[in-house]
Scaffold this motif. Sequence first.
Motif, PDB file in Angstrom:
ATOM      1  N   UNK A  43      50.407  40.839  24.436  1.00  0.00           N
ATOM      2  CA  UNK A  43      51.563  41.547  23.899  1.00  0.00           C
ATOM      3  C   UNK A  43      52.291  42.377  24.939  1.00  0.00           C
ATOM      4  N   UNK A  44      51.515  43.091  25.787  1.00  0.00           N
ATOM      5  CA  UNK A  44      52.162  43.883  26.828  1.00  0.00           C
ATOM      6  C   UNK A  44      52.873  42.992  27.823  1.00  0.00           C
ATOM      7  N   UNK A  45      52.253  41.868  28.154  1.00  0.00           N
ATOM      8  CA  UNK A  45      52.883  40.947  29.091  1.00  0.00           C
ATOM      9  C   UNK A  45      54.204  40.450  28.529  1.00  0.00           C
ATOM     10  N   UNK A  46      54.191  40.130  27.244  1.00  0.00           N
ATOM     11  CA  UNK A  46      55.426  39.657  26.627  1.00  0.00           C
ATOM     12  C   UNK A  46      56.502  40.736  26.721  1.00  0.00           C
ATOM     13  N   UNK A  47      56.124  41.975  26.429  1.00  0.00           N
ATOM     14  CA  UNK A  47      57.085  43.081  26.500  1.00  0.00           C
ATOM     15  C   UNK A  47      57.630  43.234  27.909  1.00  0.00           C
ATOM     16  N   UNK A  48      56.741  43.142  28.877  1.00  0.00           N
ATOM     17  CA  UNK A  48      57.166  43.336  30.257  1.00  0.00           C
ATOM     18  C   UNK A  48      58.079  42.206  30.707  1.00  0.00           C
ATOM     19  N   UNK A  49      57.897  41.039  30.123  1.00  0.00           N
ATOM     20  CA  UNK A  49      58.818  39.955  30.476  1.00  0.00           C
ATOM     21  C   UNK A  49      60.188  40.224  29.899  1.00  0.00           C
ATOM     22  N   UNK A  50      60.232  40.801  28.719  1.00  0.00           N
ATOM     23  CA  UNK A  50      61.537  41.177  28.163  1.00  0.00           C
ATOM     24  C   UNK A  50      62.187  42.229  29.050  1.00  0.00           C
ATOM     25  N   UNK A  51      61.344  43.137  29.582  1.00  0.00           N
ATOM     26  CA  UNK A  51      61.886  44.216  30.405  1.00  0.00           C
ATOM     27  C   UNK A  51      62.313  43.726  31.770  1.00  0.00           C
ATOM     28  N   UNK A  52      61.663  42.662  32.238  1.00  0.00           N
ATOM     29  CA  UNK A  52      61.976  42.186  33.581  1.00  0.00           C
ATOM     30  C   UNK A  52      60.970  42.671  34.604  1.00  0.00           C
ATOM     31  N   UNK A  53      59.864  43.225  34.128  1.00  0.00           N
ATOM     32  CA  UNK A  53      58.851  43.698  35.052  1.00  0.00           C
ATOM     33  C   UNK A  53      57.837  42.610  35.383  1.00  0.00           C
ATOM     34  N   UNK A  54      57.898  41.512  34.675  1.00  0.00           N
ATOM     35  CA  UNK A  54      57.051  40.360  34.982  1.00  0.00           C
ATOM     36  C   UNK A  54      57.949  39.142  35.061  1.00  0.00           C
ATOM     37  N   UNK A  55      57.636  38.247  35.991  1.00  0.00           N
ATOM     38  CA  UNK A  55      58.380  37.005  36.066  1.00  0.00           C
ATOM     39  C   UNK A  55      58.023  36.099  34.910  1.00  0.00           C
ATOM     40  N   UNK A  56      58.976  35.263  34.514  1.00  0.00           N
ATOM     41  CA  UNK A  56      58.727  34.336  33.417  1.00  0.00           C
ATOM     42  C   UNK A  56      58.394  32.978  34.012  1.00  0.00           C
ATOM     43  N   UNK A  57      57.224  32.459  33.665  1.00  0.00           N
ATOM     44  CA  UNK A  57      56.828  31.171  34.232  1.00  0.00           C
ATOM     45  C   UNK A  57      57.670  30.031  33.667  1.00  0.00           C
ATOM     46  N   UNK A  58      57.842  30.025  32.357  1.00  0.00           N
ATOM     47  CA  UNK A  58      58.771  29.049  31.788  1.00  0.00           C
ATOM     48  C   UNK A  58      59.286  29.567  30.455  1.00  0.00           C
ATOM     49  N   UNK A  59      60.390  29.029  30.028  1.00  0.00           N
ATOM     50  CA  UNK A  59      60.993  29.496  28.794  1.00  0.00           C
ATOM     51  C   UNK A  59      62.128  30.449  29.099  1.00  0.00           C
ATOM     52  N   UNK A  60      62.767  30.955  28.055  1.00  0.00           N
ATOM     53  CA  UNK A  60      63.909  31.830  28.288  1.00  0.00           C
ATOM     54  C   UNK A  60      63.833  33.105  27.485  1.00  0.00           C
ATOM     55  N   UNK A  61      64.288  34.162  28.077  1.00  0.00           N
ATOM     56  CA  UNK A  61      64.455  35.412  27.339  1.00  0.00           C
ATOM     57  C   UNK A  61      65.949  35.676  27.259  1.00  0.00           C
TER      58      UNK A  61
END
Lengths: 392, 302, 280
Positions: A43-61
């Motif tokens: 869940x935190x990873x998902x949130x951080x991907x929305x924030x831009x603090x984690x790179x997204x391996x695939x898919x789109x935000x």
Amino acid sequence: MSEIALEGVTKVFADGQEAVKDMSLEIGDGEFMILVGPSGCGKSTALRMIAGLEDITSGEVKIDGEVVNDRAPKDRDIAMVFQNYALYPHMTVRENMGFALKLAGVDKEEIDRKVEEAAKTLDLTQHLDRRPANLSGGQRQRVAMGRAIVREPKAFLMDEPLSNLDAKLRVQMRTEVAKLQSRLGTTTVYVTHDQTEAMTLGDRVAVMRAGALQQVGTPAELYGAPINLFVAGFIGSPAMNFMPAELSGGRVKLPIGEAEVPEGAGDGREGQVVAGLRPESFEDVEMVGDLRDERGVVFEAEIDLIESLGSDLYAYFHVESGAVESDQLADLVEERLEETGVPEVREGQEQIVARLDPASKIKRGQSAELWADTSKLHLFDAESGERLSRSE
Amino acid sequence: MSDGATAPTSARTRSEHRLAWLLCAPAVLAMLAVTAYPIGYAIVLSVQQIDLRFPDEGGFVGLDNYTSVLSSQLWWTDVFNTVFLTVVTVSIELVLGMAIALVMRRAIFGRGVVRTAVLIPYGIITVVAAFAWQFAFAPDSGFVNNLPLISDEMDWFGGRFSSFAVIIMAEVWKTTPFMALLLLAGLVTIDGQLYEAAKVDGASAWQRFVRITLPLMKPAILVALLFRTLDAFRVFDTIYIMTAGAQDTESVSILGFNQLISRLNLGLGSAVSVLIFLCVLAIAFLYVRVLGTRVEEGRPGN
Amino acid sequence: MERGGREYALWSIAITVVLIFALIPVLWLISVSLKPPEAITDGRFIPSEVSFDNYKSLFEGGIDGSPFIKPLINSILIALTTTVISIVLASFAAYAIARLEFPGKRVILAGALAIAMFPPISTIGPLFDMWRALGIYDTYPGLIIPYLTFSLPLSIYALTAFFREIPWELEQAAQVDGATPFQAFRKVIVPLAAPGMFTAAILVFIFAWNDFLFAISLTSSDASRTVPAALAFFTGESSFTEPTGSIAAAAVVVTVPIIVFVLFFQRRIVSGLTAGAVKG
């Protein structure tokens, strides 16, 4: 409009760990969406991907319909509240809250105005010139929120913001957060591991486990129609009781007795399944009155333990699993539950928790007569853990 | 940290105190024996005229030695040299050390290799390093003059500031890694989430460095600077090996050494020693009182 | 946050650069030491032919004849002795400071710090005089004592930090189990503190090994002259040649072990140097 959408988002870390698996979620404008699940569910990873603090391996935000995968956090117009608040220790509260605006080149007067307004909303005005080190936990938490509010962003992203507070403060702040969000109407994505927080705060709740989204729905939907064993066991406290059951001819055989298969449950099959019944669906037979004739089963049980909370009485008991013979099924159920990480897997599935009326006279060590409302039974496939239902 | 000053000193507390002093005594004695006493002795020597080459002459001469030193051109040249070297080397080390520390913090892999690389200069004998650099820059045996862009006839040790250049390079090489370590220790105490919050707040990498890293590192930086400045002021080994002070590159420590050990003029030499001590005190005072360095949070280095 | 390939590549380059930078002087020394005497002045970084003459000349003449063997022995013995004594003394003091409350604790720590900042040059004169009077000039104790003085602050600070990490409860548990304070110290504290003591020992050894000022001021012959001082007095093949080659060879002999040492213990060394920086 500030909708947030995750489409097939996956995150694989450098060491091969798949933290988020193909997650798709739509969050409406102004919605309060909760991401909940046990530690490590992504869940935190998902949130951080929305924030831009984690790179997204695939898919789109997407934020507001625009794909933001490659945008830096500062270009996404989102504000984040961190679990440990991340307040700048060398700046005063005022400076902390105004930092982002200062970086953006906003006028000093404008900054002062906005900071003071947010401080008033959060009751921080008298602390504006103090440093974080001199504030209490609750005050720091409010400063963290103030920092987010001041920016008037498209969305708030909150990562377990209340986890570091003591129990009482947490409950208090929970209502503050709810009121604030409702007043400001900002889209909010909130991460927590506490299902109570999830149920009380969210417009909708997304339950995650091991990187995969299990179910998204309103708190009522998750409570009343959990899509699988995991969600059923995760939502609701104390957790749902699970027992081996056998379906035949429209009836279900349980360790506590036999009953009609409830409407909408089961998909017409026969054979061995897992049945779930919440503690709230039990009662002391003395308190039930005429209901016992309308539906449900009455049975005897040895009471192992009583927990009295004043407003509720919890009775722990076990029944001989006479009605259902299969050891194998019992093992299977136990296995499933361990796998799902349900927090309160109880020894041998014959141990059950019931929530009783506080006026009940049942005592520990006794044999008592209890009633179970089988119309509230949930049925699950023993292999896959998925809910068995007639419709759709 | 209380000093054990609880109101009633019970027998137990007293025996605890005794045990503590007993345990500390040997170390304290060892430390004082070679510092407190000698400094006192140096002061005594400095007000006498003692030249071991002429042991029969001598006696109390008041502040004569000090006047000789302070009116000597050589002394002031050396002070200038020492201050110049100190300021230049410490500045370079601070910047380079900070850069290396930042890089080390982000270590993705090969931490062990980087640490080793950083510690090799620390572990090498200063004199050995000085020799290596000296040989490299020597006009005949060194390879530096054979490098492109450098004149083949460049006589590095023939001029004052070119000698300084080599000395500075050697000093910086030797101590930057250590500086980097001290700074790294301070750097890792900064909560990573502060940087994330700043990113979300819209700060660029440079802004994060200037507004978060630097202010939060101020205590660590000051402590590192204090120790390095004091070390740099005491520079001796490198200069002795490279130029022995020739070409006007002498430092105050070399002056002291020459007077004391080479010339055996204990009186003058001691005066120099005491003056150096006073300078060091002044530097420490400057850092602690004026710049507000909080030394308890640091630790002594080399 | 990783950005994959590009960052790895940049980082690898950075490591390589730092490594080369750190090793250049060492590689240079090795190169010079391997040059035959005639080629010393050729100014090449890589020798055109390799010769071990310089190394041979170092060890020629046995203990008394060689300019290097006795100083090497001196260095080793003095550094080892200093290390052992320094660690023992510092351990006692560090234990007291970390564990016990007593008046003067602050003064001792402040004093140790002051000594670390002290200019050794200021003690050379008096020590020269004192040691000659006491008869320990040009002897092992003559060097060991000042080394102790100036290494103790470092040891005390590092060891105090390590001792502080050990939970007080362990000693109390041992005492409840029936151990005397000294037994508790020996059987519980020492094993746990051993890594810290080892680390501090490494730092002290490097310090003593490295010293030049005291070595050239307080010695006058091979009786106790250590390697750094000996290097400064090397003579070459004949009184006309520069001793560059032999110095380089000696330097290599004395440096390569340190590098191996550092390689094996880099983690410890760093933790020792930074101990106490992160307040527990």
